[in-house]
Design an enzyme around this catalytic site. Sequence first.
Site, short mmCIF file in Angstrom:
data_model
loop_
_atom_site.label_atom_id
_atom_site.label_comp_id
_atom_site.label_asym_id
_atom_site.label_seq_id
_atom_site.Cartn_x
_atom_site.Cartn_y
_atom_site.Cartn_z
N HIS A 107 0.74 -1.31 -0.51
CA HIS A 107 -0.18 0.02 0.12
C HIS A 107 0.99 1.29 -0.41
CE1 HIS A 107 -3.61 1.98 2.06
NE2 HIS A 107 -2.49 2.94 1.93
N GLU A 108 2.02 1.10 0.95
CA GLU A 108 2.83 2.50 0.89
C GLU A 108 3.94 3.01 -0.23
OE1 GLU A 108 1.48 4.20 2.99
OE2 GLU A 108 0.56 2.91 4.36
ZN ZN Z 1 -2.06 4.99 1.94
#
Ligand code: ZN
Length: 168
Positions: free
Chosen positions: A141-142
């Site tokens: 996600h990051e």
């Molecule tokens: Zn995020």
Amino acid sequence: MKYTIQTGINNPILRAISEEIKEINDELKDFLLILRRAMWENDGVGLAAPQIGKNIRVIATTQREKKSGKKNKLLGETIMINPVLKELSKEMIIAEEACLSVPDVFGKVKRHKSVVVHYTDPKWNVQKKKLKDFNATIVQHEIDHLDGVLFVDKLVKPIKRFSEEKKK
Ligand SMILES: [Zn+2]
């Protein structure tokens, strides 16, 4: 130094491709402290530099032990400079995600169940970390943030709103 959490699915900072970091210097060291502080102050499990307004390839992450039905136990935290995903598992998992930059919504996203992430640490040493399940999801996600990708781009089911869930 103050920071502002960038929000909005059309925010140009959140949609830009972030630049690779070539060297560690005092400015970057200061920024890493701010990024880390911003993650904790906002209760994030991770935070990427564009989310506080800087298009550079740095993420702050936490590693957690996911216990079903219980709050995740914190195992550690890692700042990653120029993180790159390697050894992506063929096996995928679908889990619920949310994001400080897209407030009030959450939804299910398909991710690799395990990954190895290669990165440079704040002391400028090359490192790698094997992560699975929730911790692999956090890093995926990051790193997406560094490429201008938001979790809402990858939903496998329609988005949900926290405000609507509370009314039920
Ligand atoms: Zn995020």
